[in-house]
Design a protein around this motif. Structure first.
Motif, PDB file in Angstrom:
ATOM      1  N   LYS A   1     -58.222  36.943 -59.276  1.00 48.48           N
ATOM      2  CA  LYS A   1     -56.760  36.984 -59.211  1.00 48.48           C
ATOM      3  C   LYS A   1     -56.143  37.701 -60.401  1.00 48.48           C
ATOM      4  CE  LYS A   1     -56.025  32.875 -56.352  1.00 48.48           C
ATOM      5  NZ  LYS A   1     -55.491  31.494 -56.308  1.00 48.48           N
TER       6      LYS A   1
ATOM      7  N   ARG B   1     -66.988  28.532 -57.437  1.00 51.68           N
ATOM      8  CA  ARG B   1     -66.202  29.382 -56.529  1.00 51.68           C
ATOM      9  C   ARG B   1     -64.786  29.561 -57.059  1.00 51.68           C
ATOM     10  NH1 ARG B   1     -62.731  27.833 -52.949  1.00 51.68           N
ATOM     11  NH2 ARG B   1     -63.581  25.714 -52.778  1.00 51.68           N
ATOM     12  N   ARG B   2     -64.204  28.483 -57.571  1.00 52.53           N
ATOM     13  CA  ARG B   2     -62.851  28.567 -58.116  1.00 52.53           C
ATOM     14  C   ARG B   2     -62.797  29.449 -59.352  1.00 52.53           C
ATOM     15  NH1 ARG B   2     -61.201  22.149 -57.676  1.00 52.53           N
ATOM     16  NH2 ARG B   2     -60.803  22.107 -55.424  1.00 52.53           N
TER      17      ARG B   2
ATOM     18  N   ARG C   1     -64.694  32.066 -59.933  1.00 56.93           N
ATOM     19  CA  ARG C   1     -64.739  33.438 -59.430  1.00 56.93           C
ATOM     20  C   ARG C   1     -63.379  33.855 -58.871  1.00 56.93           C
ATOM     21  NH1 ARG C   1     -70.235  31.853 -57.942  1.00 56.93           N
ATOM     22  NH2 ARG C   1     -71.712  33.347 -58.850  1.00 56.93           N
ATOM     23  N   GLU C   2     -62.763  32.962 -58.134  1.00 57.02           N
ATOM     24  CA  GLU C   2     -61.464  33.271 -57.525  1.00 57.02           C
ATOM     25  C   GLU C   2     -60.392  33.494 -58.587  1.00 57.02           C
ATOM     26  OE1 GLU C   2     -62.021  30.745 -53.339  1.00 57.02           O
ATOM     27  OE2 GLU C   2     -60.814  29.934 -54.986  1.00 57.02           O
ATOM     28  N   LYS C   3     -60.400  32.683 -59.624  1.00 56.76           N
ATOM     29  CA  LYS C   3     -59.395  32.815 -60.678  1.00 56.76           C
ATOM     30  C   LYS C   3     -59.560  34.129 -61.444  1.00 56.76           C
ATOM     31  CE  LYS C   3     -58.331  27.917 -61.328  1.00 56.76           C
ATOM     32  NZ  LYS C   3     -58.284  26.756 -62.264  1.00 56.76           N
TER      33      LYS C   3
END
Length: 227
Positions: A205, A197-198, A200-202
């Motif tokens: 961004k 998940r992190r 994907r989030e990075k």
């Protein structure tokens, strides 16, 4: 993946025969992702051959095709010149795809007879717009912006991943499920899920979508995680 994919019947509203396309890429997960995207979004092309190595391509009964997408950086000791010239001699046009976009690489590909050289960082819509141009197919109404984008590599920022995020990312895009990623890393399922998940989030961004697995695989290819 079976190197020869079954040819599909005529598709598209016009009833025209779709371009017979082959893809040579030794990252089989990415090969599947490319084939699936084209099947779903480019009915004027038919991926009749997907090969993870050179011999599977040239020895397939489906070869030669009308067009071949070739990954520049195969692990096999076969030069890009030899690959492009063989395909051209068989009557296929060639588009070289690469995460290594340098002047030398472009010059080698074009000198061997490639019709186009495209960065893997381009959106698939841009890649297919270039493929239509190479094959002389009338562009779709929404291809104008994609065609302009296909002439240059997309500048992008590579997000900084933690060691755990990077390991989970590499395993996941190599074909492991989230459960299997957790087992390989010897962590809890929720921990592996959080790592992904992190990641994907990075990517989100820095303006590089990675919400879908196919998008995540493309990000991995662009940034060298599948090398």
């Amino acid at each position: 993946m079976n190197p020869t994919l079954g040819a599909s019947p005529l598709r598209g509203e016009t009833g025209d025969t779709p371009v017979r396309l082959a893809i040579l890429d030794d990252h089989e997960v990415l090969l599947d992702a490319l084939s699936t995207w084209i099947e779903r979004n480019a009915p004027d092309f038919d991926v009749v051959l997907g090969a993870a190595n050179w011999l599977d391509l040239v020895q397939s009964p489906a070869f030669p095709t009308d067009l071949v997408f070739i990954d520049l950086q195969l692990k096999e000791p076969i030069s890009i010149e030899a690959r492009v010239r063989t395909c051209r001699a068989a009557g296929a046009k060639v588009i070289v795809l690469s995460s290594l976009d340098t002047r030398e690489a472009r010059e080698r590909a074009f000198a061997a007879g490639a019709a186009e050289f495209l960065s893997k960082s381009l959106p698939m819509a841009s890649v297919m717009a270039a493929a239509r141009r190479v094959m002389g197919i009338e562009a779709h109404d929404d291809d104008d912006a994609a065609r302009a984008a296909s002439t240059a590599p997309l500048q992008h920022v590579k997000p900084k991943l933690s060691p755990g995020e990077e390991e989970a990312f590499k395993l996941y895009v190599s074909g492991y499920s989230t459960v299997a990623v957790a087992e390989r890393m010897n962590v809890q399922y929720e921990t592996a899920k959080t790592y992904l998940r992190r990641v994907r989030e990075k990517y989100a961004k820095v303006g590089r979508p990675a919400g879908k697995k196919a998008e995540l695989i493309r990000r991995a290819a662009e940034d060298g995680y599948l090398e």
